[in-house]
Scaffold this motif. Structure first.
Motif, PDB file in Angstrom:
ATOM      1  N   GLY A  14       0.756  -1.238   0.000  1.00  0.00           N
ATOM      2  CA  GLY A  14       0.000   0.000   0.000  1.00  0.00           C
ATOM      3  C   GLY A  14       0.787   1.288   0.000  1.00  0.00           C
ATOM      4  N   SER A  15       2.101   1.274   0.290  1.00  0.00           N
ATOM      5  CA  SER A  15       2.835   2.536   0.273  1.00  0.00           C
ATOM      6  C   SER A  15       3.991   2.445  -0.706  1.00  0.00           C
ATOM      7  CB  SER A  15       3.345   2.895   1.668  1.00  0.00           C
ATOM      8  OG  SER A  15       4.347   1.989   2.058  1.00  0.00           O
ATOM      9  N   GLY A  16       4.304   3.572  -1.302  1.00  0.00           N
ATOM     10  CA  GLY A  16       5.380   3.639  -2.285  1.00  0.00           C
ATOM     11  C   GLY A  16       4.831   3.991  -3.665  1.00  0.00           C
ATOM     12  N   ALA A  17       5.740   4.260  -4.566  1.00  0.00           N
ATOM     13  CA  ALA A  17       5.366   4.656  -5.924  1.00  0.00           C
ATOM     14  C   ALA A  17       4.797   3.476  -6.698  1.00  0.00           C
ATOM     15  CB  ALA A  17       6.574   5.225  -6.662  1.00  0.00           C
ATOM     16  N   GLY A  18       3.867   3.777  -7.576  1.00  0.00           N
ATOM     17  CA  GLY A  18       3.299   2.779  -8.467  1.00  0.00           C
ATOM     18  C   GLY A  18       4.037   2.765  -9.789  1.00  0.00           C
ATOM     19  N   LEU A  19       3.682   1.812 -10.623  1.00  0.00           N
ATOM     20  CA  LEU A  19       4.262   1.684 -11.958  1.00  0.00           C
ATOM     21  C   LEU A  19       3.119   1.479 -12.932  1.00  0.00           C
ATOM     22  CD1 LEU A  19       6.765   1.379 -13.813  1.00  0.00           C
ATOM     23  CD2 LEU A  19       6.710  -1.063 -13.264  1.00  0.00           C
ATOM     24  N   ALA A  20       2.959   2.399 -13.877  1.00  0.00           N
ATOM     25  CA  ALA A  20       1.918   2.281 -14.891  1.00  0.00           C
ATOM     26  C   ALA A  20       2.573   1.874 -16.200  1.00  0.00           C
ATOM     27  CB  ALA A  20       1.174   3.601 -15.054  1.00  0.00           C
ATOM     28  N   LEU A  21       1.916   0.989 -16.922  1.00  0.00           N
ATOM     29  CA  LEU A  21       2.414   0.503 -18.200  1.00  0.00           C
ATOM     30  C   LEU A  21       1.373   0.790 -19.267  1.00  0.00           C
ATOM     31  CD1 LEU A  21       3.602  -2.912 -16.784  1.00  0.00           C
ATOM     32  CD2 LEU A  21       5.089  -0.994 -17.412  1.00  0.00           C
ATOM     33  N   GLY A  22       1.794   1.512 -20.299  1.00  0.00           N
ATOM     34  CA  GLY A  22       0.895   1.834 -21.392  1.00  0.00           C
ATOM     35  C   GLY A  22       1.424   1.273 -22.699  1.00  0.00           C
ATOM     36  N   LEU A  23       0.516   0.816 -23.537  1.00  0.00           N
ATOM     37  CA  LEU A  23       0.912   0.264 -24.825  1.00  0.00           C
ATOM     38  C   LEU A  23       1.609   1.334 -25.656  1.00  0.00           C
ATOM     39  CD1 LEU A  23       0.785  -2.223 -26.664  1.00  0.00           C
ATOM     40  CD2 LEU A  23      -1.362  -1.318 -27.566  1.00  0.00           C
ATOM     41  N   SER A  24       2.759   0.971 -26.217  1.00  0.00           N
ATOM     42  CA  SER A  24       3.538   1.908 -27.022  1.00  0.00           C
ATOM     43  C   SER A  24       4.144   1.190 -28.203  1.00  0.00           C
ATOM     44  CB  SER A  24       4.659   2.525 -26.179  1.00  0.00           C
ATOM     45  OG  SER A  24       5.468   3.360 -26.975  1.00  0.00           O
ATOM     46  N   ASP A  25       4.079   1.834 -29.363  1.00  0.00           N
ATOM     47  CA  ASP A  25       4.764   1.279 -30.530  1.00  0.00           C
ATOM     48  C   ASP A  25       5.997   2.107 -30.886  1.00  0.00           C
ATOM     49  OD1 ASP A  25       3.574   3.530 -31.556  1.00  0.00           O
ATOM     50  OD2 ASP A  25       2.384   2.488 -33.062  1.00  0.00           O
ATOM     51  N   THR A  26       6.375   3.006 -29.970  1.00  0.00           N
ATOM     52  CA  THR A  26       7.589   3.805 -30.157  1.00  0.00           C
ATOM     53  C   THR A  26       8.805   2.892 -30.050  1.00  0.00           C
ATOM     54  OG1 THR A  26       6.501   5.689 -29.134  1.00  0.00           O
ATOM     55  CG2 THR A  26       8.904   5.770 -29.266  1.00  0.00           C
ATOM     56  N   PRO A  27       9.760   3.005 -30.961  1.00  0.00           N
ATOM     57  CA  PRO A  27      10.954   2.157 -30.871  1.00  0.00           C
ATOM     58  C   PRO A  27      11.714   2.394 -29.567  1.00  0.00           C
ATOM     59  CG  PRO A  27      10.872   3.302 -32.987  1.00  0.00           C
ATOM     60  CD  PRO A  27       9.789   3.882 -32.123  1.00  0.00           C
ATOM     61  N   VAL A  28      12.261   1.319 -29.025  1.00  0.00           N
ATOM     62  CA  VAL A  28      13.050   1.402 -27.807  1.00  0.00           C
ATOM     63  C   VAL A  28      14.341   2.162 -28.102  1.00  0.00           C
ATOM     64  CG1 VAL A  28      14.290   0.042 -26.089  1.00  0.00           C
ATOM     65  CG2 VAL A  28      12.081  -0.738 -26.938  1.00  0.00           C
ATOM     66  N   GLN A  29      14.717   3.080 -27.215  1.00  0.00           N
ATOM     67  CA  GLN A  29      15.964   3.820 -27.370  1.00  0.00           C
ATOM     68  C   GLN A  29      17.134   2.926 -26.977  1.00  0.00           C
ATOM     69  OE1 GLN A  29      14.978   6.966 -24.617  1.00  0.00           O
ATOM     70  NE2 GLN A  29      14.831   8.425 -26.303  1.00  0.00           N
ATOM     71  N   GLU A  30      18.224   3.007 -27.733  1.00  0.00           N
ATOM     72  CA  GLU A  30      19.399   2.205 -27.407  1.00  0.00           C
ATOM     73  C   GLU A  30      19.923   2.531 -26.011  1.00  0.00           C
ATOM     74  OE1 GLU A  30      23.867   1.324 -29.072  1.00  0.00           O
ATOM     75  OE2 GLU A  30      22.355   2.079 -30.445  1.00  0.00           O
ATOM     76  N   VAL A  31      19.958   3.794 -25.670  1.00  0.00           N
ATOM     77  CA  VAL A  31      20.324   4.219 -24.317  1.00  0.00           C
ATOM     78  C   VAL A  31      19.162   5.076 -23.820  1.00  0.00           C
ATOM     79  CG1 VAL A  31      21.966   5.481 -22.891  1.00  0.00           C
ATOM     80  CG2 VAL A  31      22.789   4.210 -24.880  1.00  0.00           C
ATOM     81  N   PRO A  32      18.234   4.448 -23.065  1.00  0.00           N
ATOM     82  CA  PRO A  32      17.055   5.184 -22.604  1.00  0.00           C
ATOM     83  C   PRO A  32      17.428   6.379 -21.738  1.00  0.00           C
ATOM     84  CG  PRO A  32      16.793   2.836 -22.278  1.00  0.00           C
ATOM     85  CD  PRO A  32      18.220   3.063 -22.656  1.00  0.00           C
ATOM     86  N   ARG A  33      16.620   7.407 -21.801  1.00  0.00           N
ATOM     87  CA  ARG A  33      16.867   8.600 -21.004  1.00  0.00           C
ATOM     88  C   ARG A  33      16.406   8.426 -19.572  1.00  0.00           C
ATOM     89  NH1 ARG A  33      15.247  13.879 -24.236  1.00  0.00           N
ATOM     90  NH2 ARG A  33      16.347  14.750 -22.463  1.00  0.00           N
ATOM     91  N   VAL A  34      15.530   7.466 -19.335  1.00  0.00           N
ATOM     92  CA  VAL A  34      15.009   7.209 -17.994  1.00  0.00           C
ATOM     93  C   VAL A  34      15.158   5.720 -17.719  1.00  0.00           C
ATOM     94  CG1 VAL A  34      12.940   7.248 -16.541  1.00  0.00           C
ATOM     95  CG2 VAL A  34      13.340   9.087 -18.181  1.00  0.00           C
ATOM     96  N   HIS A  35      15.507   5.401 -16.498  1.00  0.00           N
ATOM     97  CA  HIS A  35      15.594   3.999 -16.089  1.00  0.00           C
ATOM     98  C   HIS A  35      15.241   3.917 -14.608  1.00  0.00           C
ATOM     99  CE1 HIS A  35      19.637   5.611 -15.151  1.00  0.00           C
ATOM    100  NE2 HIS A  35      19.490   4.869 -14.058  1.00  0.00           N
ATOM    101  N   LEU A  36      15.064   2.706 -14.122  1.00  0.00           N
ATOM    102  CA  LEU A  36      14.783   2.495 -12.708  1.00  0.00           C
ATOM    103  C   LEU A  36      16.037   1.978 -12.028  1.00  0.00           C
ATOM    104  CD1 LEU A  36      11.332   0.649 -12.928  1.00  0.00           C
ATOM    105  CD2 LEU A  36      11.769   3.108 -12.703  1.00  0.00           C
ATOM    106  N   ASP A  37      16.428   2.585 -10.939  1.00  0.00           N
ATOM    107  CA  ASP A  37      17.493   2.063 -10.089  1.00  0.00           C
ATOM    108  C   ASP A  37      16.818   1.219  -9.022  1.00  0.00           C
ATOM    109  OD1 ASP A  37      19.473   3.376 -11.460  1.00  0.00           O
ATOM    110  OD2 ASP A  37      19.950   4.803  -9.878  1.00  0.00           O
ATOM    111  N   LEU A  38      17.139  -0.055  -8.987  1.00  0.00           N
ATOM    112  CA  LEU A  38      16.580  -0.970  -7.997  1.00  0.00           C
ATOM    113  C   LEU A  38      17.667  -1.308  -6.991  1.00  0.00           C
ATOM    114  CD1 LEU A  38      14.749  -3.396 -10.465  1.00  0.00           C
ATOM    115  CD2 LEU A  38      13.851  -1.324  -9.385  1.00  0.00           C
ATOM    116  N   TYR A  39      17.323  -1.342  -5.713  1.00  0.00           N
ATOM    117  CA  TYR A  39      18.308  -1.586  -4.657  1.00  0.00           C
ATOM    118  C   TYR A  39      18.017  -2.890  -3.940  1.00  0.00           C
ATOM    119  CZ  TYR A  39      19.654   3.247  -5.371  1.00  0.00           C
ATOM    120  OH  TYR A  39      20.082   4.426  -5.930  1.00  0.00           O
TER     121      TYR A  39
END
Length: 113
Positions: A45-70
């Motif tokens: 119940g606490s913490g940020a959520g993650l939303a996933l939306g359908l996209s046909d945009t090509p994946v960037q070779e080096v994405p500008r945003v990523h998730l740091d997981l610890y």
């Protein structure tokens, strides 16, 4: 003051991405998933959520945003995420002695920990 409520990412297959992220992070669907959209939230119940939306945009070779997981158990978690479908990224920007591993999720959204 504002805070991050939900991180939104594009996915080529929303259901497959949702299954990966639910297993990877212990998230649950806020409402039943649709073919093109789902919001995942922490089971506790606490913490940020993650939303996933359908996209046909090509994946960037080096994405500008990523998730740091610890984690305190990096090797075990990397193995677990790979078993769930993540893949190691042959990243040419690793420092000489990295303390992180770059992985791509099944929809090739880049993230590291």
């Amino acid at each position: 003051m504002v805070r991050i409520g939900t991180v939104v990412m594009g996915a080529s297959d929303v259901r497959r991405a949702a299954e990966f992220w639910k297993a990877a992070l212990g998230l649950v669907e806020r409402e039943p998933a649709e073919e093109d959209w789902v919001v995942l939230v922490p089971a506790g119940g606490s913490g940020a959520g993650l939303a996933l939306g359908l996209s046909d945009t090509p994946v960037q070779e080096v994405p500008r945003v990523h998730l740091d997981l610890y984690t305190g158990k990096q090797d075990a978690e990397v193995d677990r995420l790979i078993a769930l479908g993540a893949v190691r990224v042959n990243w040419d920007l690793y420092p000489d002695d990295p303390d992180f591993v770059v992985l791509a999720d099944p929809n090739t959204s880049d993230y590291r920990f």
